[in-house]
Structure formats: structure tokens, C-alpha cells
Design an enzyme around this catalytic site. Structure first.
Site, PDB file in Angstrom:
ATOM      1  N   SER A 133       0.934  -1.105   0.007  1.00  0.00           N
ATOM      2  CA  SER A 133       0.039  -0.088  -0.086  1.00  0.00           C
ATOM      3  C   SER A 133       0.902   1.285  -0.128  1.00  0.00           C
ATOM      4  O   SER A 133       2.070   1.324   0.611  1.00  0.00           O
ATOM      5  CB  SER A 133      -0.876   0.215   1.235  1.00  0.00           C
ATOM      6  OG  SER A 133      -1.703   1.344   1.406  1.00  0.00           O
ATOM      7  N   TYR A 154      -2.406   1.102  10.756  1.00  0.00           N
ATOM      8  CA  TYR A 154      -2.504   0.351   9.351  1.00  0.00           C
ATOM      9  C   TYR A 154      -1.076   0.991   8.658  1.00  0.00           C
ATOM     10  O   TYR A 154      -0.468   0.075   8.082  1.00  0.00           O
ATOM     11  CB  TYR A 154      -3.438   1.269   8.460  1.00  0.00           C
ATOM     12  CG  TYR A 154      -3.545   0.710   7.186  1.00  0.00           C
ATOM     13  CD1 TYR A 154      -3.827  -0.967   7.021  1.00  0.00           C
ATOM     14  CD2 TYR A 154      -3.660   1.253   6.056  1.00  0.00           C
ATOM     15  CE1 TYR A 154      -4.073  -1.313   5.990  1.00  0.00           C
ATOM     16  CE2 TYR A 154      -3.849   0.770   4.783  1.00  0.00           C
ATOM     17  CZ  TYR A 154      -3.946  -0.885   4.490  1.00  0.00           C
ATOM     18  OH  TYR A 154      -4.100  -1.298   3.460  1.00  0.00           O
TER      19      TYR A 154
END
Length: 259
Positions: free
Chosen positions: A138, A151
Site C-alpha cells: 500500500s 495501518y
């Protein structure tokens, strides 16, 4: 000719499902892995893929996956898609249990699968000339942002693990690759992060024309593992044209534009 075999995790929805479908269209034998048996059954009926129901945070389930793969022949690619985000708390207010869960589903599940399936992948590499390990990371693992600390931490860790793995496997005919998406709109990712609040999901994507789709990322995954054997796509960062390099923060309430 015997088809190439890929194991795809997180295959019951989103990028994992799209990748499994596209690999089948390209003639691969696909072993689709996820927790939800009902979703996998639909995928199998529509694509002809094989399925393994497994919670990859459970070591015993990963052992069962390894045994299944060992009994059905070598593999040629491992595509780690399983992952997810929980909440938008600040570092100060975060629940450590949420952070541990994110680390488990994003990092440790990938490590478990890679460790378990490397023998089968090495056998496949002897047949094909190369074997592939690809992870969906990501842009959240490249750039930190407010209220994304948990995250961010998980995806930074996954990215670091994949870079270390490539060095550890240097000299073997094994490619270690990453695809790092920015804003991807899928049916479940943001909805899960915001606890099912569809209004927050809509706000996240408001004003962003044409966010990426799961199929967009699947195309890049298939391209990477079908590239010539001497080509290693170490890390591919992909964003929609409408997304800036930095994540954008929406105030009141705190929401973060992110993948």
C-alpha cells in the site's frame, strides 16, 4: 501443457477475487484462499478455480493449506492479498488490540503463507524456471498520515519484510515483488474500516474522479508474474490520476483518504 498454478489469498472479495478471476482468464490454475466459504463457492462455480477455506491468522489453518498444496503438486506463484485496516484512531487513542489484529492479518499471515509454501514454490520454479512471491502492500506503507498509524505501521512492516525476503532469496530463481496501490474503491475495504458506516465511505471518495478498481490492480499483478523470467518488479506504486502523492485529511470528522 500443464497450467501454471497460483495461490491467491484474500480471494473472497476485492483485489484478491479480481486477481483470481483474471488469472483464470489467463489460463492459470488458481487455488483461492479465504475465510468465507460461501464467497469462495461462488468464485469456484464462476471461474473453475480451486478453493481452500482458511483463516490465515491461524497457524493450524496455514498448516492445512500447506498439506493441501503438497498433495496437489508444485505451485508457480504466491499472491498475498489478504489484509485490511481497522479504525481511524490517533496513536494516542488507539486500541492496541486493533493494531495487533492489523499486524496479524497484514504481516504475519503473509509470513506464515510464504514460509509454508516456499517448498512447493521452489519445486514449481524448477519446472518453470522462475517462481513468484507477490504481495499487495500500500502507499500507506510508504507515506504516513494522521489517524492511520496502525495501518501505516502494518503496511510499512509488510513492505520491509518483502524487501528483506528478496535479499534472503537472492541467488534462487525466485522473484519477490510488491504492488502498492493508492486509492482503490472496492466493496468492502473502507466499509470494514469505518465499521459499516456507508456515509463515511462516500465522504472518503467524494470529489475523487475514477479511483482505482480491484480489476486495475489485478491487471498489474498478472502482468508482473507473467513478465519475462529475468524481470523482477521490486515495487510498483500505482495511484489514480486524481490522487495526490500525499494522503489527504478531511476534518470534522477525522477521515483519511487512503487506499
Amino acid at each position: 501443457m500443464t497450467p501454471l498454478t497460483a495461490v491467491v489469498t484474500g480471494a473472497s472479495s476485492g483485489i484478491g477475487e479480481a486477481t483470481a478471476r483474471l488469472l483464470r482468464e489467463h489460463g492459470w490454475r488458481v487455488v483461492a484462499v479465504a475465510r468465507r466459504a460461501d464467497r469462495l463457492a461462488v468464485l469456484a462455480a464462476e471461474t473453475g478455480c480451486e478453493t481452500v477455506v482458511a483463516d490465515l491468522t491461524d497457524a493450524a489453518a496455514v498448516d492445512a493449506l500447506r498439506e493441501h498444496i503438497a498433495a496437489t503438486g508444485p505451485i508457480h506463484a504466491i499472491v498475498n492479498v489478504a489484509g485490511g485496516a481497522l479504525g481511524t484512531d490517533t496513536v494516542e487513542s488507539a486500541d492496541a488490540a486493533d493494531w495487533m489484529r492489523m499486524f496479524d492479518i497484514n504481516v504475519l499471515s503473509a509470513q506464515r503463507v510464504i514460509s509454508a509454501l516456499l517448498p512447493a514454490l521452489r519445486a514449481g520454479a524448477r519446472e518453470r524456471g522462475v517462481g513468484d512471491i507477490l504481495a499487495i502492500t500500500s502507499t500507506a506503507g510508504q507515506i504516513a498520515y494522521e489517524t492511520g498509524g496502525g495501518y501505516n505501521a502494518a503496511k510499512f512492516a509488510l513492505r520491509g519484510m518483502m524487501h528483506a525476503l528478496r535479499l534472503e532469496l537472492a541467488g534462487e530463481p525466485l522473484r519477490v515483488m510488491q504492488v502498492a496501490p493508492g486509492m482503490v474503491r472496492t466493496d468492502e475495504f473502507a466499509l470494514n474500516r469505518f465499521g459499516g458506516d456507508a456515509g463515511k465511505v462516500d465522504a472518503l471518495y467524494a470529489g475523487v474522479e475514477h479511483p482505482l478498481t480491484a480489476h486495475d490492480i489485478a491487471e498489474l499483478v498478472v502482468h508482473a508474474i507473467e513478465a519475462p523470467a529475468h524481470v523482477n518488479i521490486d515495487e510498483l506504486t500505482v495511484r489514480p490520476v486524481a490522487q495526490a502523492a500525499q494522503h489527504k485529511l478531511i476534518r470534522q470528522p477525522l477521515l483519511v483518504r487512503e487506499d
